[in-house]
Motif scaffolding. Structure first.
Motif, PDB file in Angstrom:
ATOM      1  N   GLY A 195       5.680   6.437   4.301  1.00 15.79           N
ATOM      2  CA  GLY A 195       4.248   6.248   4.516  1.00 15.79           C
ATOM      3  C   GLY A 195       3.660   5.033   3.824  1.00 15.79           C
ATOM      4  O   GLY A 195       2.464   4.785   3.908  1.00 15.79           O
ATOM      5  N   GLY A 196       4.478   4.255   3.131  1.00 17.43           N
ATOM      6  CA  GLY A 196       3.996   3.057   2.437  1.00 17.43           C
ATOM      7  C   GLY A 196       4.042   1.832   3.318  1.00 17.43           C
ATOM      8  O   GLY A 196       4.661   1.826   4.378  1.00 17.43           O
ATOM      9  N   GLU A 197       3.374   0.784   2.858  1.00 21.55           N
ATOM     10  CA  GLU A 197       3.372  -0.498   3.572  1.00 21.55           C
ATOM     11  C   GLU A 197       4.087  -1.505   2.691  1.00 21.55           C
ATOM     12  O   GLU A 197       3.713  -1.711   1.540  1.00 21.55           O
ATOM     13  N   GLY A 224      -0.393   4.046   1.260  1.00 17.00           N
ATOM     14  CA  GLY A 224      -0.908   4.819   2.383  1.00 17.00           C
ATOM     15  C   GLY A 224      -1.477   6.158   1.966  1.00 17.00           C
ATOM     16  O   GLY A 224      -1.991   6.322   0.869  1.00 17.00           O
ATOM     17  N   ASP A 225      -1.344   7.124   2.845  1.00 17.22           N
ATOM     18  CA  ASP A 225      -1.883   8.463   2.601  1.00 17.22           C
ATOM     19  C   ASP A 225      -0.896   9.373   1.872  1.00 17.22           C
ATOM     20  O   ASP A 225      -1.248  10.494   1.516  1.00 17.22           O
ATOM     21  N   GLU A 248       8.584   2.600   4.290  1.00 14.19           N
ATOM     22  CA  GLU A 248       7.685   2.780   5.440  1.00 14.19           C
ATOM     23  C   GLU A 248       7.828   4.173   6.038  1.00 14.19           C
ATOM     24  O   GLU A 248       6.847   4.762   6.475  1.00 14.19           O
ATOM     25  N   SER A 297       0.852  -1.186   0.000  1.00 12.74           N
ATOM     26  CA  SER A 297       0.000   0.000   0.000  1.00 12.74           C
ATOM     27  C   SER A 297       0.891   1.240   0.000  1.00 12.74           C
ATOM     28  O   SER A 297       1.987   1.207   0.541  1.00 12.74           O
TER      29      SER A 297
END
Length: 131
Positions: free
Chosen positions: A125-127, A73-74, A122, A71
């Motif tokens: 902001g990513g997964e 994320g935002d 990460e 993901s």
């Protein structure tokens, strides 16, 4: 190429072409070949035989890891910038890769490299999942 392997001129041309392709181009090529030939590029799963009773088994530590973006994320833009920087991609390629989650960012990475990439993505902001 490994010594002793004889390839035709056509096979050598294919290897040269594939070597010059980007990750996104290779991904598209694999998908097209899977569709055209009705095959899958997934490695076969090999089941390990269980250790016999009374024998001590030594677990081997995995040496190569696949890094998968789960993901963005935002903060999609920040993740795109990090992916672009980490993998020397153009803006369009990085954007397409990030927007195609889940996406394999790198296959066959060392444990240290995988952890470094995971940490960087990460923080942006990513997964990320390391397999």
């Amino acid at each position: 190429m490994a010594e002793g392997i004889k390839l035709s001129k056509n096979a050598e041309k294919v290897i040269d072409l594939v070597g010059d392709m980007t990750i996104l181009e290779l991904n598209s090529l694999v998908e097209a070949m899977e569709e055209k030939f009705g095959v899958t590029a997934m490695a076969p799963v090999v089941q390990m035989a269980g250790v016999a009773a009374g024998e001590a088994g030594v677990a081997e530590e995995k040496a190569e890891f696949d890094i998968v973006l789960k993901s963005f994320g935002d903060s999609k833009l920040t993740v795109i910038k990090e992916v672009r920087s980490l993998f020397s991609l153009g803006l369009k390629e990085a954007k397409e890769l990030v927007e195609s989650v889940p996406a394999v960012l790198k296959e066959g990475a060392s444990k240290e490299e995988a952890e470094s990439i995971k940490s960087t993505i990460e923080k942006a902001g990513g997964e990320v999942e390391v397999k």
